[in-house]
Design an enzyme around this catalytic site. Structure first.
Site, PDB file in Angstrom:
ATOM      1  N   GLU A  20       5.988   0.618 -15.159  1.00 27.36           N
ATOM      2  CA  GLU A  20       5.773  -0.760 -15.636  1.00 27.36           C
ATOM      3  C   GLU A  20       6.703  -1.747 -14.939  1.00 27.36           C
ATOM      4  O   GLU A  20       6.638  -2.947 -15.178  1.00 27.36           O
ATOM      5  CB  GLU A  20       5.982  -0.844 -17.154  1.00 27.36           C
ATOM      6  CG  GLU A  20       4.921  -0.118 -17.972  1.00 27.36           C
ATOM      7  CD  GLU A  20       3.508  -0.590 -17.643  1.00 27.36           C
ATOM      8  OE1 GLU A  20       3.299  -1.809 -17.536  1.00 27.36           O
ATOM      9  OE2 GLU A  20       2.631   0.269 -17.475  1.00 27.36           O
ATOM     10  N   PRO A  61       4.264  -8.390  -8.803  1.00 26.42           N
ATOM     11  CA  PRO A  61       3.056  -9.230  -8.842  1.00 26.42           C
ATOM     12  C   PRO A  61       3.338 -10.614  -9.433  1.00 26.42           C
ATOM     13  O   PRO A  61       2.502 -11.512  -9.333  1.00 26.42           O
ATOM     14  CB  PRO A  61       2.089  -8.426  -9.726  1.00 26.42           C
ATOM     15  CG  PRO A  61       2.946  -7.521 -10.534  1.00 26.42           C
ATOM     16  CD  PRO A  61       4.169  -7.244  -9.719  1.00 26.42           C
ATOM     17  N   ASP A  85      -1.065 -16.712  16.668  1.00 24.06           N
ATOM     18  CA  ASP A  85      -1.661 -16.050  15.504  1.00 24.06           C
ATOM     19  C   ASP A  85      -2.049 -17.056  14.427  1.00 24.06           C
ATOM     20  O   ASP A  85      -1.517 -18.165  14.373  1.00 24.06           O
ATOM     21  CB  ASP A  85      -0.666 -15.051  14.890  1.00 24.06           C
ATOM     22  CG  ASP A  85      -0.640 -13.737  15.644  1.00 24.06           C
ATOM     23  OD1 ASP A  85      -1.583 -13.459  16.394  1.00 24.06           O
ATOM     24  OD2 ASP A  85       0.345 -12.994  15.458  1.00 24.06           O
ATOM     25  N   ARG A 106       7.650  -8.942  12.974  1.00 24.03           N
ATOM     26  CA  ARG A 106       6.937  -9.495  14.130  1.00 24.03           C
ATOM     27  C   ARG A 106       7.345 -10.934  14.433  1.00 24.03           C
ATOM     28  O   ARG A 106       7.012 -11.469  15.483  1.00 24.03           O
ATOM     29  CB  ARG A 106       5.426  -9.357  13.986  1.00 24.03           C
ATOM     30  CG  ARG A 106       4.868  -9.949  12.726  1.00 24.03           C
ATOM     31  CD  ARG A 106       3.390  -9.643  12.574  1.00 24.03           C
ATOM     32  NE  ARG A 106       2.579 -10.398  13.501  1.00 24.03           N
ATOM     33  CZ  ARG A 106       1.911  -9.879  14.529  1.00 24.03           C
ATOM     34  NH1 ARG A 106       1.931  -8.606  14.772  1.00 24.03           N
ATOM     35  NH2 ARG A 106       1.209 -10.658  15.322  1.00 24.03           N
TER      36      ARG A 106
HETATM   37  N1  SAH Z   1       3.990  -4.203 -15.402  1.00 27.74           N
HETATM   38  C1  SAH Z   1       4.108  -5.023 -14.237  1.00 27.74           C
HETATM   39  C2  SAH Z   1       3.442  -4.363 -13.019  1.00 27.74           C
HETATM   40  C3  SAH Z   1       4.119  -3.104 -12.583  1.00 27.74           C
HETATM   41  S1  SAH Z   1       3.352  -2.389 -11.198  1.00 27.74           S
HETATM   42  C4  SAH Z   1       3.457  -6.363 -14.507  1.00 27.74           C
HETATM   43  O1  SAH Z   1       2.475  -6.405 -15.228  1.00 27.74           O
HETATM   44  O2  SAH Z   1       3.904  -7.400 -13.961  1.00 27.74           O
HETATM   45  C5  SAH Z   1       4.671  -1.416 -10.553  1.00 27.74           C
HETATM   46  C6  SAH Z   1       5.421  -2.003  -9.374  1.00 27.74           C
HETATM   47  O3  SAH Z   1       4.535  -2.187  -8.293  1.00 27.74           O
HETATM   48  C7  SAH Z   1       6.064  -3.342  -9.609  1.00 27.74           C
HETATM   49  O4  SAH Z   1       7.310  -3.218 -10.230  1.00 27.74           O
HETATM   50  C8  SAH Z   1       6.200  -3.870  -8.196  1.00 27.74           C
HETATM   51  O5  SAH Z   1       7.348  -3.362  -7.554  1.00 27.74           O
HETATM   52  C9  SAH Z   1       4.972  -3.283  -7.507  1.00 27.74           C
HETATM   53  N2  SAH Z   1       3.858  -4.247  -7.418  1.00 27.74           N
HETATM   54  C10 SAH Z   1       2.729  -4.238  -8.153  1.00 27.74           C
HETATM   55  N3  SAH Z   1       1.907  -5.245  -7.813  1.00 27.74           N
HETATM   56  C11 SAH Z   1       2.515  -5.918  -6.815  1.00 27.74           C
HETATM   57  C12 SAH Z   1       2.166  -7.072  -6.050  1.00 27.74           C
HETATM   58  N4  SAH Z   1       1.031  -7.732  -6.231  1.00 27.74           N
HETATM   59  N5  SAH Z   1       3.037  -7.488  -5.108  1.00 27.74           N
HETATM   60  C13 SAH Z   1       4.204  -6.841  -4.908  1.00 27.74           C
HETATM   61  N6  SAH Z   1       4.584  -5.744  -5.620  1.00 27.74           N
HETATM   62  C14 SAH Z   1       3.764  -5.288  -6.565  1.00 27.74           C
END
Ligand code: SAH
Length: 248
Positions: A115, A88, A168, A153
């Site tokens: 996490e 994220p 698109d 794609r």
């Molecule tokens: N503790 C982290 C979130 C971990 S969520 C933080 O606060 O930044 C667990 C996993 O889900 C992450 O390691 C990632 O691989 C995936 N993930 C979560 N949200 C995501 C998002 N918005 N985009 C891409 N991958 C995501």
């Protein structure tokens, strides 16, 4: 293009990767997808892949050794691939990012869980973090599927000419115009006459105007960064005049 996906849940990919466009890309050998179970690289008896965080606090962290062994094994097989972490905190996945990735020989996509990863994995191996948006998923698997789909794609030959990616949304910087198919009248809602006219020049112009109308209404941020040609400026001026007569 080669996709290597590192995950604790390879079974999640069965289904999305076995249907429609991705299946066709695989069948035509335009893409190749390999799933790697990180747990297979844990050498202890219980094949542990997570542990409590140093410093305390909630949740678990993915252990560094199995992840490092898995990345190294895959990287040895695919030295030219880019190592991408789903996160994220990463760069937001957009059409521009997908287009950039689509010209690479391969991607090694890491799916986090709990996490997330031990920070040393990022320091040692990760070339780029990619995010689906400002929300938190339970794991990187759905993000990895999204990256594979959006990139696949755009690889030449994957889409048939009848479903070209070129019209698109985002492709030329605008949202796509509205689409209709049979019947011409559904519960009194009629397909715009011009689309039935067979006049290709007028249809093209109508579609351009509707693309501009939508982008202006729904995503003015896209329009702000868009280079308008002479026709676009004229069409936008017309749309503005329409607004004036509707609201004024
Ligand atoms: N503790 C982290 C979130 C971990 S969520 C933080 O606060 O930044 C667990 C996993 O889900 C992450 O390691 C990632 O691989 C995936 N993930 C979560 N949200 C995501 C998002 N918005 N985009 C891409 N991958 C995501």
């Amino acid at each position: 293009m080669k996709f290597d996906i590192l995950t604790l849940f390879p079974e999640m990919f069965v289904g999305p990767f076995d249907a429609s466009i991705i299946k066709r890309g695989r069948d035509k050998q335009l893409i190749d997808i390999a799933l790697h179970n990180i747990r297979d690289y844990a050498t202890d008896k219980h094949q542990v892949t997570d542990d409590t965080p140093y410093g305390g606090g909630a949740g678990m962290v993915m252990k560094v050794e199995p992840m490092a062994a898995c990345i190294e094994a895959v990287k040895t097989l695919q030295p030219a691939s880019r190592v991408v972490m789903t996160s994220p905190q990463g760069r937001r996945l957009t059409h521009a990012v997908a287009s950039e990735l689509a010209v690479l020989p391969g991607l090694i996509i890491i799916c986090g869980r709990y996490e997330g990863i031990d920070e040393r994995i990022r320091e040692l191996y990760i070339e780029e973090d990619i995010s689906l948006g400002d929300f938190v998923l339970s794991g990187g698997e759905i993000a990895a599927m999204t990256i594979v789909d959006a990139v696949t794609r755009l690889i030449p030959g994957v889409l048939g000419s009848e479903e070209s990616a070129l019209t698109d949304s985002f492709c030329d910087g605008l949202l796509e115009y509205p689409q209709y198919t049979r019947p011409t009248d559904f519960r009194g809602l009629k397909v715009p006459e011009i689309l039935l006219s067979g006049n290709h020049a007028l249809i093209r112009k109508w579609r351009r105007r509707e693309s501009l109308r939508r982008t202006r209404a729904l995503r003015p941020d896209l329009l702000a960064g868009f280079e308008l040609n002479k026709e676009d400026r004229k069409l936008l001026a017309e749309l503005e005049r329409e607004d004036d007569t509707t609201f004024g």
